[in-house]
Design an enzyme around this catalytic site. Structure first.
Site, PDB file in Angstrom:
ATOM      1  N   GLU A   1     -41.151 -38.879 -91.751  1.00  0.00           N
ATOM      2  CA  GLU A   1     -41.838 -39.087 -93.025  1.00  0.00           C
ATOM      3  C   GLU A   1     -43.237 -39.650 -92.774  1.00  0.00           C
ATOM      4  O   GLU A   1     -43.450 -40.492 -91.898  1.00  0.00           O
ATOM      5  CB  GLU A   1     -41.064 -40.067 -93.913  1.00  0.00           C
ATOM      6  CG  GLU A   1     -41.790 -40.348 -95.243  1.00  0.00           C
ATOM      7  CD  GLU A   1     -40.971 -41.175 -96.194  1.00  0.00           C
ATOM      8  OE1 GLU A   1     -39.932 -40.660 -96.656  1.00  0.00           O
ATOM      9  OE2 GLU A   1     -41.355 -42.337 -96.466  1.00  0.00           O
TER      10      GLU A   1
ATOM     11  N   TYR B   1     -29.218 -45.472-101.956  1.00  0.00           N
ATOM     12  CA  TYR B   1     -29.513 -46.876-101.660  1.00  0.00           C
ATOM     13  C   TYR B   1     -28.259 -47.566-101.143  1.00  0.00           C
ATOM     14  O   TYR B   1     -27.393 -47.978-101.929  1.00  0.00           O
ATOM     15  CB  TYR B   1     -30.043 -47.576-102.922  1.00  0.00           C
ATOM     16  CG  TYR B   1     -31.324 -46.955-103.422  1.00  0.00           C
ATOM     17  CD1 TYR B   1     -32.550 -47.400-102.971  1.00  0.00           C
ATOM     18  CD2 TYR B   1     -31.288 -45.893-104.334  1.00  0.00           C
ATOM     19  CE1 TYR B   1     -33.730 -46.819-103.410  1.00  0.00           C
ATOM     20  CE2 TYR B   1     -32.459 -45.299-104.779  1.00  0.00           C
ATOM     21  CZ  TYR B   1     -33.690 -45.759-104.311  1.00  0.00           C
ATOM     22  OH  TYR B   1     -34.845 -45.174-104.744  1.00  0.00           O
TER      23      TYR B   1
END
Length: 595
Positions: A23, A155
């Site tokens: 990323e 998450y």
């Protein structure tokens, strides 16, 4: 290709290969963007499954993110996933972003609610926009059907919004899991997690997801620790739990950045080992636009090898959905692949299997884009090439030094230094450059080497590769006349020569396409990814000659004698393409001796 398809393809292959990815975020300056692309180029050589680019807080980098995503997919040639958030984004802006990346051949989106805009504490739904990532997922599936691969965030410790005093309540955690399942049920096909440093929490999260019926791949997001203060800032912002043993290890070395970085690599490696040992075959690395720690972790895991960078073709295979079947290119742009891509964007059909079967002669016109360079590269070119030139021998010396690796840049190359296969013949190249044959492209002869051989191999293991020796150079009219005469004694040699004005000298027909690289692989037709094509050579010659002025002479003041010398060479020399078709007994440099 959708990322989910690539992950499944790797998982279903022999041995269940691990899918790793990187990323990046949009830098704040032009120099930062240039540096990021250079870093991406190096990292993408290791064949990540995909790379993603973030969408700035509050949509602050929307235009830059779209531009970077386009270049990642179409110039860097890596499968690209673009983040898209709901913050400050009415549906018209969201559709504009999605339509833009679709037209650029990008098929992957990470759908997020997004962080609050700068200066605000809470997310507020904009009028005409969406309230959450679930709304965005539903909209994408309703409007764009199955075109996009949609990834959503997971998450492991629950969303930061519901974490209070360092931990989420069980009720909040379960509610967050249920919401994640709704995103998947609405059309998401992949989950990438928020960063974490307690692998047990991640493994529990995966098991909890499976218990409630989430079956899609769950990709662990790993953020290497690069410096102590940045680590505390990021974990504080994300409300990430830090195990006591990690803080204990960092405390004594927190002011020693190199020691912190080394520990971060060790920790990242051990976290990934534990995750992989539990049968999870994916790793997503939050690079923070840095390469060394991410690559070091992958090397420690045995997922990459700096000495063995594999290539599916001699040139980087495109990931754009419109070019996915492309597997043949003219050799002339070998050192300027981005220029080739930019001049062939928009072709109705890209060559597949054979150049002649689907050749499209409509190359894009030369523009300033072909001669634009990142600032760091431009600086290096000025340092290495903007030297005083008293004679053509000084020009010869520049080319010779590049071939010996004493210079890292060349006006005729977008790449960094010599390519590995060129180093096999670099001394012969240096010698011919000193005699006035100014080489800009070359390859050695190869006769049935294994396809996984370092430097010259491509296509993966199990095959054999072949190459005809190739040289491309500028030379004077007198040198060319001597070469043409000498070639009469070498029947295996074919040549094409043309000057800036278009005067053509050749011993082949203008319609003869010559395969100069090919490979033989199990259960496949012969692949011939590189050709010498006379029609394309005539297109390339304009670009090659223009580089004498726009790539080199422009570095000098208009009245400078060095500039005048380069312009004289440009107007009087010929560009020559020379192939030795006897790839078994080739000695291409023999013909250039004593000329």
């Amino acid at each position: 290709m959708k990322v989910i398809e690539k992950i499944r393809e790797l998982a279903d292959g022999e041995g269940g290969r691990v899918a790793f990815s990187f990323e990046y975020f949009p830098p704040k300056t032009e120099d930062g963007v240039d540096s990021l692309f250079e870093r991406m180029d190096r990292m993408v050589a290791h064949n990540p499954t995909f790379c993603d680019i973030t969408w700035g807080a509050g949509g602050s980098t929307a235009d830059l993110t779209l531009e970077i995503a386009n270049k990642m997919q179409n110039m860097i040639c890596v499968e690209t996933m673009m983040h898209l958030t709901c913050t400050n984004m009415p549906v018209e802006k969201i559709d504009h972003a999605l339509d833009t990346i679709k037209s650029n051949g990008i098929r992957n989106v990470l759908a997020l609610r997004g962080d609050p805009p700068h200066g605000q504490d809470k997310f507020v739904q904009i009028q005409g926009g969406f309230a959450c990532a679930l709304d965005l997922v539903k909209h994408m599936r309703e409007k764009y059907g199955d075109y996009f691969g949609i990834t959503v965030a997971g998450y492991p410790e629950a969303h930061p919004d519901v974490i209070q005093s360092g931990v989420a309540t069980e009720e909040a955690y379960q509610s967050d899991l249920a919401y994640l399942k709704r995103k998947v049920d609405a059309g998401a096909d992949l989950i990438v997690t928020q960063l974490f440093y307690d692998t047990d929490i991640f493994l529990k999260f995966v098991n909890d997801c499976r218990q409630i019926g989430i079956t899609c791949p769950i990709v662990p997001g790993i953020m290497p620790i690069n410096n102590y203060k940045g680590f505390l800032r990021m974990t504080g912002f994300c409300k990430t739990k830090i195990p006591l043993e990690i803080m204990a290890a960092l405390e004594p070395i927190k002011d020693n950045e190199e020691a912190v970085k080394a520990y971060g690599i060790h920790l990242g490696t051990e976290m990934c080992k534990k995750i992989l040992a539990h049968g999870i075959k994916t790793v997503h690395l939050y690079t923070l636009n840095m390469e060394k720690s991410a690559l070091a972790i992958l090397m420690n895991l045995g997922l990459i090898d700096e000495a063995k960078i594999s290539r599916s073709l001699p040139w980087r295979r495109p990931t754009n959905v419109f070019r996915v079947k492309e597997d043949v290119r003219p050799i002339f742009w070998a050192n300027r692949p981005k220029s080739y891509i930019s001049r062939t964007i928009g072709w109705d059909q890209y060559p597949s299997g054979r150049w002649g079967n689907s050749r499209n002669p409509s190359y894009g016109a030369l523009s300033d884009y072909q001669f634009m360079r990142p600032r760091s590269r431009d600086k290096k070119l000025h340092e290495e090439w903007a030297v005083s030139l008293k004679s053509v021998e000084d020009i010869h010396e520049r080319f010779m030094k590049f071939c010996l690796g004493k210079l890292r840049s060349s006006p005729w190359s977008e790449l960094d230094g010599l390519q590995p296969e060129t180093k096999i013949i670099n001394e012969q190249l240096a010698n011919v450059n000193l005699t006035g044959f100014l080489t800009i492209n070359s390859q050695p002869a190869v006769n049935g080497e294994k396809s996984d051989t370092p430097s010259i191999g491509w296509g993966g293991p199990g095959g054999y590769v072949y190459q005809k020796a190739y040289l491309e150079f500028f030379c004077s009219q007198d040198k060319l006349n001597s070469l043409v005469e000498k070639c009469k004694a070498f029947p295996s040699l074919t040549y094409m020569a043309v000057n800036k004005g278009g005067r053509w000298i050749s011993n082949v027909s203008s319609s003869n396409v010559n395969a100069v690289t090919w490979g033989v692989f199990p259960a496949k037709e012969i692949i011939q990814p590189t050709v010498v094509d006379p029609a394309s050579f005539m297109v390339w010659k304009d670009e090659a000659f223009e580089i004498w002025t726009k790539g080199w002479a422009f570095m000098y003041p208009e009245s400078d004698p060095s500039r005048k010398l380069l312009e004289e060479v440009q107007s009087t020399y010929f560009l020559v393409s020379l192939v030795d078709n006897d790839y078994i007994h080739s000695d291409l440099f023999e013909v250039l001796k004593d000329i």
